[in-house]
Structures are given as C-alpha cells and as structure tokens.
Design a protein around this motif. Structure first.
Motif, short mmCIF file in Angstrom:
data_model
loop_
_atom_site.label_atom_id
_atom_site.label_comp_id
_atom_site.label_asym_id
_atom_site.label_seq_id
_atom_site.Cartn_x
_atom_site.Cartn_y
_atom_site.Cartn_z
N PHE A 221 -16.97 21.71 -18.92
CA PHE A 221 -15.94 20.83 -19.37
C PHE A 221 -15.24 19.85 -18.62
N ASN A 222 -15.16 19.92 -17.33
CA ASN A 222 -14.62 18.96 -16.47
C ASN A 222 -15.61 17.51 -16.83
N VAL A 223 -15.20 16.39 -16.54
CA VAL A 223 -15.86 15.15 -16.68
C VAL A 223 -16.04 14.45 -15.39
N THR A 224 -17.27 14.54 -14.90
CA THR A 224 -17.72 14.14 -13.49
C THR A 224 -18.63 12.99 -13.58
N LEU A 225 -18.51 11.93 -13.15
CA LEU A 225 -19.36 10.68 -12.73
C LEU A 225 -19.96 10.69 -11.39
N LYS A 226 -21.22 10.81 -11.47
CA LYS A 226 -21.96 11.09 -10.02
C LYS A 226 -22.77 9.73 -10.08
N PRO A 227 -23.01 9.35 -8.87
CA PRO A 227 -24.04 7.97 -8.35
C PRO A 227 -25.38 8.46 -8.61
N ASN A 228 -26.01 7.24 -9.01
CA ASN A 228 -27.57 7.33 -9.28
C ASN A 228 -28.24 6.91 -7.69
N PHE A 229 -27.37 6.76 -6.80
CA PHE A 229 -27.74 6.48 -5.44
C PHE A 229 -27.55 7.44 -4.53
N GLU A 230 -28.03 7.38 -3.18
CA GLU A 230 -27.75 8.58 -2.17
C GLU A 230 -26.20 8.51 -2.17
N THR A 231 -25.97 9.80 -1.95
CA THR A 231 -24.34 10.12 -1.84
C THR A 231 -24.16 9.40 -0.46
N PHE A 315 -0.66 13.43 -18.56
CA PHE A 315 -0.94 13.03 -17.30
C PHE A 315 -0.60 14.07 -16.40
N GLU A 316 0.56 14.83 -16.19
CA GLU A 316 0.82 15.79 -15.30
C GLU A 316 0.10 16.96 -15.45
N ARG A 317 -0.76 17.02 -16.56
CA ARG A 317 -1.65 18.32 -16.76
C ARG A 317 -3.27 17.98 -16.52
N ILE A 318 -3.43 16.75 -16.13
CA ILE A 318 -4.71 16.46 -15.94
C ILE A 318 -4.93 15.87 -14.45
N ASP A 319 -5.91 16.35 -13.79
CA ASP A 319 -6.08 16.03 -12.42
C ASP A 319 -7.54 14.98 -12.48
N VAL A 320 -7.23 13.92 -11.24
CA VAL A 320 -8.18 12.92 -11.60
C VAL A 320 -8.41 12.99 -9.92
N ALA A 321 -9.84 13.10 -9.46
CA ALA A 321 -10.18 13.40 -8.36
C ALA A 321 -11.22 12.49 -8.01
N TYR A 322 -11.14 11.98 -6.73
CA TYR A 322 -12.09 10.81 -6.23
C TYR A 322 -12.64 11.47 -4.82
N TYR A 323 -14.03 11.55 -4.73
CA TYR A 323 -14.64 11.84 -3.55
C TYR A 323 -15.56 10.71 -3.26
N GLU A 324 -15.30 9.77 -2.26
CA GLU A 324 -15.81 8.73 -1.54
C GLU A 324 -17.15 8.65 -1.73
N ALA A 325 -17.89 7.60 -2.36
CA ALA A 325 -19.27 7.61 -2.60
C ALA A 325 -20.04 8.80 -3.22
N ASP A 326 -19.28 9.58 -3.95
CA ASP A 326 -19.94 10.94 -4.27
C ASP A 326 -19.53 11.03 -5.83
N ALA A 328 -16.52 10.67 -9.12
CA ALA A 328 -14.98 10.29 -9.81
C ALA A 328 -14.80 11.43 -11.04
N GLU A 329 -13.92 12.19 -11.01
CA GLU A 329 -13.78 13.20 -11.76
C GLU A 329 -12.40 13.58 -12.41
N ILE A 330 -12.50 14.06 -13.83
CA ILE A 330 -11.15 14.61 -14.23
C ILE A 330 -11.46 15.91 -14.58
N GLY A 331 -10.22 16.72 -14.38
CA GLY A 331 -10.20 18.32 -14.91
C GLY A 331 -8.86 18.57 -15.11
N SER A 332 -8.55 19.86 -15.40
CA SER A 332 -7.37 20.22 -15.84
C SER A 332 -6.56 20.96 -14.54
N LEU A 333 -5.24 20.34 -14.51
CA LEU A 333 -4.46 20.91 -13.52
C LEU A 333 -4.12 22.38 -13.64
N GLU A 334 -4.09 22.93 -15.25
CA GLU A 334 -3.99 24.36 -15.51
C GLU A 334 -5.26 25.19 -14.99
#
Length: 423
Positions: A221-231, A315-326, A328-334
């Motif tokens: 369900f969540n949508v997560t972009l991951k790098p093709n380079f070393e974390t 927007f208030e129901r959707i979480d955007v998460a950022y993990y440095e060099a690892d 970028a993701e969206i998920g449901s806050l519910e």
C-alpha cells in the motif's frame, strides 16, 4: 528493600562476570564437527551448572531466578530491572521491536541481526513471551530474514506477529482467518484512490534522474522511493532529496484529482498541476522536509493559509516521511505502527500488555507514546535515534543503548520479567 539487598549480595559475592561468559559461550558456541571443541563446550557447560548450583543453594526460594539473573544480566541491567519493577509493579509480557537501526544496524552489525540478539529472542520465545516485529519493510523481506535468523518453527509458532509497512498490514502465522490482516482495505475510497494515482505515476512521470536513481519498494500500500545507490551515500542523498520534492508535487496533483479541480487546482493539458500546496503543508508539519526544500531551493511559492480546504482535509490524513539518503515515502496517518501493534496484540490475545517498545524513528515514537499514555509498556532506543525519540526515552526511563547492541536492553527486560515472576 530486601530484594535490593539480595541482589546487591548476589553481584557482590559471586563472580557473575565469569558466569555470564560461560553462559554466552554455551549459548552461542557454533556447531562444529570437532571432538576437541565439543569437549571444551561440555566442560564449560559443567562449570556453568556448578556455578549456578552454588547460587541456587545460597538463595533459598529465589535461587533459580537469581542464578538466571547472574548468568544473563550485568549488575547494571539487573538493578535497572529492579528499579523498573519497583516503579511499574509489572514485568514485560510482550516485545514490540523495530528492525532497521534497532535490532540491526548498518553501522555496527553489517545490517545483520547479531547472533546474541537472535539467541535472546529465541530464549524469550521459548519461555512463552510473544514478540511483535514492527517495521516499515515489506512482509516478504521481513519473513525472509526472520526465518533465516530465528527459524521457520519460531516464526510460524503462533506467538510471533509481524507489523509490516509501518502498520498497513499484520501477519501472524498460525491464526487461521486472522493470520493476515490487510488494514489498508478498511480505508475509505478517497484515500485509496490518492495512493493508487501516486503509485501509477511515480516512476513513469519522474525525471530521468529519479527514474535511473530510484526504485519503488515493493509495498502492498505505502509508496516508497528507495535509492539505487548505497544508503547514506552522497548520490543517495541527492536523489532522495529530489525524489521527496517530486513526491510532494505528485501527491498534491493526485489529491487535486480526487478532491476535484474546483478545489483550486490549476489544470494543465494533462490534468491538475502542482501549485505548491503540498510543499507548503508538509514543510509546516515537518522541519526535516522544510530543510530539504530549503537546501534544494524548492521552497513553496504558496503559503499554508492559502491551501484549499479540500486539499488540506486529505493532506491531514496522509503522512509524508523523509529518511535522509534512504527513502521518501507516503503512508496513511490512519494506519501506523500503533494501529498495527493493536491489531497484532488482539490476534495474539494479549489483553493487558506491558511491552518493551524498541525503535529509532518517528513511526516508533508513536508506539512509545501510545504505550506511555495507556500504561502499556516502556520505551528504549539506540543512541543514534531521532531527536524526538531520544527526548521521549530520556524523559521516561532513560533506556538508551549503543548502536547495534539491542541485546543490552533485551537482557534487562529478561531480568525484569524474572524479577516480576518472583511475586
């Protein structure tokens, strides 16, 4: 006070350090086809039993527990456990454990769960302790390394549950129709539509840099972009920062399509276009996201107060998460780790939990705060955890451990459980 005096005497009068060394050798000695090595192991086992028998004989009524404490916990771990028992009058009855940078760490353990940690989890399990693994990873990834590290029997025992993708699903083998729960299926159609739109466009519509530098994690369900380079590398850092900005704009466009163009979206030939509302909303919510937008020169043109109400509602129901060099993701806050943990505890039949919650990130903090609010456990974190997590842990019971050394807190929890069992 009597229990403190007894514990002080145990660690003062007995060579518990050597006892723990024997116990660790006996527990972790790898299987080898060598008579000499096996004889050495047998001698260590006999010495261990003799030392434990001395403690059993010296402490009537509590000897078995004290022998176990001396073999498993340092003085500091044992007294920390006793202090916690005095404070809460309860022992831990379930473990709630994050994986990445908690049980394992790319910095200290080559991203593998250490053998000591795996052995302690096995010991807890064999003594009847339910375990909830709570992670942002996909179910297949988690099942793979857990079966490899803990064994198929333990994973499918019915006393282990996996909360995956930060709470969108729960997998508890051995529970019939409740074995797999897809919590995201209970979300309303509007939210599911937004996620479907983002997922369908995130790579096809991306810039060449993002398409070549990122992949989409195989989430349900969540949508997560991951790098093709070393974390953690500079290239991963750059592409994830660019990916975060792109994800914010794509999320806004998807929200616009679901909310309706009349909500204020600008319409191009290919549908809604981003006006900066997503950037403005999430920059105001998260200082890390704001920092990325500032460092990349992508600050929003729009102000938060002009974000259309229909957008803000979603927007208030959707979480955007950022993990440095690892990632970028969206998920449901519910749907977060709290909802996943609650569902897991329900399946496991734990009606009055007192958990040890271990984690390092914002998603783990929500579980820690839930446990504190409901009197449902204590929180622990590695020293490199996010600032908010450390602030919470330091303000409660100060259970901070070194990177890659989750075993330290597991040993303390073991001591707490054994001390509680005495009463």
């Amino acid at each position: 006070m009597e229990r403190y005096d007894q514990l002080y005497r145990l660690y003062e009068e007995y060579d518990t350090e050597t006892l723990r060394a024997y116990q660790e050798f006996v527990d972790l000695f790898p299987p080898v086809d060598s008579r000499v090595a096996l004889d050495h192991w047998q001698n260590a086992r006999e010495d261990l039993d003799e030392r434990r028998d001395e403690i059993r004989a010296e402490f009537p009524q509590v000897g078995e527990t004290f022998a176990a404490l001396a073999a498993m916990a340092t003085r500091e771990q044992a007294f920390t456990a006793l202090n916690l028992y005095t404070k809460y009058d309860r022992g831990v009855n379930v473990l709630v454990l994050d994986v990445d940078e908690t049980l394992r760490s790319a910095g200290n353990t080559d991203n593998e769960i250490p053998r000591e940690t795996l052995h302690l989890l096995t010991r807890f399990h064999d003594e009847g302790m339910p375990i909830v693994i709570c992670t942002g990873q996909t179910l297949e990834n988690v099942k793979g390394f857990l079966i490899q590290g803990l064994g198929n029997r333990m994973v499918h025992s019915g006393r282990l549950s996996i909360v995956y993708e930060a709470g969108t699903g729960v997998f508890t083998p051995g529970h019939g129709a409740d074995t797999k729960q897809l919590l995201y299926e209970d979300l309303d159609p509007a939210i599911r539509d937004v996620f479907s739109r983002v997922r369908s466009r995130i790579l096809p519509d991306a810039t060449e840099t993002i398409r070549r530098g990122c992949h989409l994690q195989g989430n349900e369900f969540n949508v997560t972009l991951k790098p093709n380079f070393e974390t953690g590398s500079e290239r991963a850092d750059a592409v994830i920062d660019e990916g975060l900005v792109y994800l914010l704009d794509l999320l806004e466009e998807s929200v616009a399509a679901v909310a309706g163009a009349g909500a204020g979206a600008g319409d191009g030939d290919d549908g809604p276009t981003a006006e900066g509302y997503g950037r403005a909303f999430y920059a105001a919510q998260d200082p890390e996201i704001r920092g990325v937008l500032e460092s990349t020169g992508e600050q929003p043109d729009a102000d938060l107060d002009v974000v259309p109400e229909a957008y803000e509602t979603l927007f208030e129901r959707i979480d955007v998460a950022y993990y440095e060099a690892d990632a970028a993701e969206i998920g449901s806050l519910e749907l977060n780790k709290v909802s996943g943990v609650e569902a897991a505890l329900d399946v496991l039949g734990i009606e009055d939990p007192f958990s040890l919650v271990m984690g390092d990130s914002k998603s783990d903090l929500r579980v820690m705060e839930w446990a504190a609010e409901h009197g449902a456990g204590i929180a622990a974190a590695p020293g490199h955890a996010s600032r908010d997590v450390l602030d919470h842990v330091l303000s409660t019971d100060e259970l901070v451990f070194d990177r890659g050394d989750a075993a330290e807190l597991l040993r303390m929890a073991y001591a707490l459980r054994r001390l509680a069992d005495l009463d």
